[in-house]
Design a protein around this motif. Structure first.
Motif, PDB file in Angstrom:
ATOM      1  N   VAL A 297      -1.480  10.033  -3.138  1.00 17.17           N
ATOM      2  CA  VAL A 297      -1.077  11.332  -3.671  1.00 17.17           C
ATOM      3  C   VAL A 297       0.300  11.647  -3.125  1.00 17.17           C
ATOM      4  CG1 VAL A 297      -1.612  13.790  -3.845  1.00 17.17           C
ATOM      5  CG2 VAL A 297      -3.472  12.128  -3.735  1.00 17.17           C
ATOM      6  N   ALA A 298       1.212  12.079  -3.993  1.00 16.58           N
ATOM      7  CA  ALA A 298       2.570  12.420  -3.567  1.00 16.58           C
ATOM      8  C   ALA A 298       3.015  13.675  -4.306  1.00 16.58           C
ATOM      9  CB  ALA A 298       3.527  11.263  -3.836  1.00 16.58           C
ATOM     10  N   TYR A 299       3.801  14.518  -3.606  1.00 12.69           N
ATOM     11  CA  TYR A 299       4.295  15.758  -4.180  1.00 12.69           C
ATOM     12  C   TYR A 299       5.825  15.750  -4.216  1.00 12.69           C
ATOM     13  CZ  TYR A 299      -0.473  17.215  -3.102  1.00 12.69           C
ATOM     14  OH  TYR A 299      -1.835  17.292  -3.026  1.00 12.69           O
ATOM     15  N   ASP A 300       6.374  16.473  -5.191  1.00 13.57           N
ATOM     16  CA  ASP A 300       7.823  16.572  -5.346  1.00 13.57           C
ATOM     17  C   ASP A 300       8.467  15.180  -5.311  1.00 13.57           C
ATOM     18  OD1 ASP A 300       7.640  19.359  -5.475  1.00 13.57           O
ATOM     19  OD2 ASP A 300       7.745  19.540  -3.294  1.00 13.57           O
ATOM     20  N   VAL A 301       7.990  14.324  -6.199  1.00 16.78           N
ATOM     21  CA  VAL A 301       8.414  12.925  -6.226  1.00 16.78           C
ATOM     22  C   VAL A 301       9.808  12.821  -6.856  1.00 16.78           C
ATOM     23  CG1 VAL A 301       7.829  10.618  -7.051  1.00 16.78           C
ATOM     24  CG2 VAL A 301       6.007  12.235  -6.456  1.00 16.78           C
ATOM     25  N   PRO A 302      10.760  12.213  -6.170  1.00 14.46           N
ATOM     26  CA  PRO A 302      12.101  12.052  -6.746  1.00 14.46           C
ATOM     27  C   PRO A 302      12.130  10.880  -7.716  1.00 14.46           C
ATOM     28  CG  PRO A 302      12.024  11.051  -4.572  1.00 14.46           C
ATOM     29  CD  PRO A 302      10.675  11.693  -4.788  1.00 14.46           C
ATOM     30  N   PRO A 303      13.184  10.750  -8.503  1.00 10.42           N
ATOM     31  CA  PRO A 303      13.308   9.583  -9.386  1.00 10.42           C
ATOM     32  C   PRO A 303      13.253   8.288  -8.581  1.00 10.42           C
ATOM     33  CG  PRO A 303      14.945  11.241  -9.949  1.00 10.42           C
ATOM     34  CD  PRO A 303      14.311  11.690  -8.667  1.00 10.42           C
ATOM     35  N   GLY A 304      12.610   7.281  -9.129  1.00 10.89           N
ATOM     36  CA  GLY A 304      12.460   6.005  -8.436  1.00 10.89           C
ATOM     37  C   GLY A 304      11.148   5.353  -8.792  1.00 10.89           C
ATOM     38  N   ILE A 305      10.609   4.590  -7.868  1.00 11.24           N
ATOM     39  CA  ILE A 305       9.405   3.796  -8.100  1.00 11.24           C
ATOM     40  C   ILE A 305       8.392   4.060  -6.989  1.00 11.24           C
ATOM     41  CG2 ILE A 305       8.525   1.406  -7.996  1.00 11.24           C
ATOM     42  CD1 ILE A 305      11.075   0.620  -9.564  1.00 11.24           C
ATOM     43  N   MET A 306       7.142   4.202  -7.366  1.00  5.09           N
ATOM     44  CA  MET A 306       6.064   4.396  -6.386  1.00  5.09           C
ATOM     45  C   MET A 306       4.819   3.690  -6.892  1.00  5.09           C
ATOM     46  SD  MET A 306       4.525   7.956  -4.813  1.00  5.09           S
ATOM     47  CE  MET A 306       6.082   8.302  -3.994  1.00  5.09           C
ATOM     48  N   GLY A 307       4.124   3.002  -5.989  1.00  3.30           N
ATOM     49  CA  GLY A 307       2.924   2.313  -6.415  1.00  3.30           C
ATOM     50  C   GLY A 307       2.154   1.699  -5.271  1.00  3.30           C
ATOM     51  N   MET A 308       1.263   0.776  -5.621  1.00  7.47           N
ATOM     52  CA  MET A 308       0.454   0.085  -4.626  1.00  7.47           C
ATOM     53  C   MET A 308       0.420  -1.404  -4.943  1.00  7.47           C
ATOM     54  SD  MET A 308      -2.841   2.439  -3.588  1.00  7.47           S
ATOM     55  CE  MET A 308      -3.423   2.938  -5.193  1.00  7.47           C
ATOM     56  N   ARG A 309       0.251  -2.205  -3.909  1.00  5.65           N
ATOM     57  CA  ARG A 309       0.038  -3.640  -4.076  1.00  5.65           C
ATOM     58  C   ARG A 309      -1.110  -4.032  -3.156  1.00  5.65           C
ATOM     59  NH1 ARG A 309       5.273  -3.896  -1.215  1.00  5.65           N
ATOM     60  NH2 ARG A 309       4.856  -4.398   0.980  1.00  5.65           N
ATOM     61  N   TRP A 310      -1.732  -5.173  -3.459  1.00  7.50           N
ATOM     62  CA  TRP A 310      -2.907  -5.578  -2.701  1.00  7.50           C
ATOM     63  C   TRP A 310      -2.916  -7.095  -2.535  1.00  7.50           C
ATOM     64  CZ3 TRP A 310      -2.751  -2.497  -6.976  1.00  7.50           C
ATOM     65  CH2 TRP A 310      -2.976  -3.108  -8.202  1.00  7.50           C
ATOM     66  N   GLU A 311      -3.651  -7.533  -1.529  1.00 13.80           N
ATOM     67  CA  GLU A 311      -3.789  -8.959  -1.224  1.00 13.80           C
ATOM     68  C   GLU A 311      -5.249  -9.341  -1.373  1.00 13.80           C
ATOM     69  OE1 GLU A 311      -2.208  -9.710   2.643  1.00 13.80           O
ATOM     70  OE2 GLU A 311      -0.525  -8.340   2.340  1.00 13.80           O
ATOM     71  N   TRP A 312      -5.484 -10.416  -2.099  1.00 13.20           N
ATOM     72  CA  TRP A 312      -6.859 -10.809  -2.390  1.00 13.20           C
ATOM     73  C   TRP A 312      -7.498 -11.586  -1.242  1.00 13.20           C
ATOM     74  CZ3 TRP A 312      -9.050  -8.249  -6.027  1.00 13.20           C
ATOM     75  CH2 TRP A 312      -8.313  -7.781  -7.110  1.00 13.20           C
TER      76      TRP A 312
END
Length: 313
Positions: A297-312
């Motif tokens: 969860v993020a608030y007041d997100v500026p322009p750019g990239i946000m996400g998640m990655r995972w390792e199996w």
């Protein structure tokens, strides 16, 4: 009832002051003040600034914006007349815009080539769909639910957005989805709530799909809509990340990644980037719960990239 409306206006104005754009801040400030345009025009006139009612209305609805020196002086006086903090309204304007169609994004926005590696294809699709979302709409909230299957493959993305119109007669937005797996069946998009799918553009080789989302009613400036839609991508290759690219600021971003109970990764991390080519920032491990999901969860997100990655493993 009036106090509830006043509180809602104050809350929306506080949010708009953080995220913009200028037209939304001005509209909400006028609404919260209770002042008529004629009264505002008279107050400006008493200070030696002449602005027509039509111009004030255009500024408020996003049809034009102040750029000349006299207009900028009017904006500074508007801050005082409407009880806004000093510089809070003028700062929404950013640098003077170059002339011509789509020569630059408004202040605080990123160009497509800084958000997508295959930006030429994305720009072409958005151009064909006449995407004016940056100018016409403010994203108050965006919620993504990304679902993976038992073979670690992506299954679907369900998105819910809360959008506010900055100008009158806003009828649509555009959604873009990208998959790394171009070997599976073609992607599809379904409207779930409060919208229908309009024109589609795709780049099959690039794994890209862009779609118009037509609202169930036309919005006036300041009005909101909640739309929900899903991209279906029955892939065959394992996925190891999901991220959202933001061309403009967003008030709230929620990302949920739901793993199949038979295919849960060993660990998961959130990350941010200023642009697609920039290094990761804000990397932090994310807990995978007993129901096999992870979220951020993020608030007041500026322009750019946000996400998640995972390792199996």
């Amino acid at each position: 009832m009036e106090s509830v409306r006043a509180e809602t206006l104050r809350r929306d104005l506080a949010h708009a002051l953080r995220t913009g754009p200028f037209s939304a801040v001005l509209h909400l400030a006028i609404e919260a003040s209770g002042k008529r345009l004629e009264e505002i025009q008279e107050r400006l006139s008493l200070q030696g600034i002449s602005v027509s009612l039509t111009t004030l209305s255009y500024w408020r609805r996003g049809r034009s914006r102040p750029e000349r020196p006299d207009s900028l002086r009017a904006v500074r006086l508007l801050e005082e007349i409407l009880g806004l903090p000093a510089e809070s309204l003028i700062s929404q304007l950013g640098p003077r815009r170059p002339r011509g169609r789509w020569l630059a994004h408004p202040a605080g926005f990123l160009d497509i080539d800084r958000l997508f590696e295959d930006s030429t294809s994305v720009e072409k699709m958005l151009g064909e769909l006449d995407n004016r979302m940056h100018q016409e709409i403010t994203r108050l909230s965006l919620h993504d639910l990304y679902v993976l299957g038992p073979q670690r493959q992506e299954i679907s993305l369900t998105t819910r957005q809360v959008l506010r119109a900055n100008v009158d007669r806003v009828s649509r937005a555009v959604g873009v989805f990208r998959t790394d797996d171009t070997s599976g069946p073609r992607m599809k998009i379904n409207a779930v709530r409060n919208c229908r799918v309009g024109r589609l553009r795709s780049d099959v080789d690039g794994g890209l799909l862009a779609a118009e989302l037509i609202f169930d009613r036309v919005l006036s400036a300041g009005e909101t809509v909640v739309v929900e839609y899903e991209f279906l991508s029955p892939s065959v290759e394992p996925a190891n990340n999901y991220y959202r690219a933001f061309a403009g600021p967003v008030g709230e971003f929620v990302l949920q990644v739901q793993f199949d109970p038979t295919a849960v990764p060993a660990r998961c991390h959130r990350f941010e980037r200023r642009t697609v080519a920039a290094p990761d920032q804000g990397v932090k491990e994310v807990w995978i719960g007993n129901t096999h999901g992870a979220h951020l969860v993020a608030y007041d997100v500026p322009p750019g990239i946000m996400g998640m990655r995972w390792e199996w493993q």
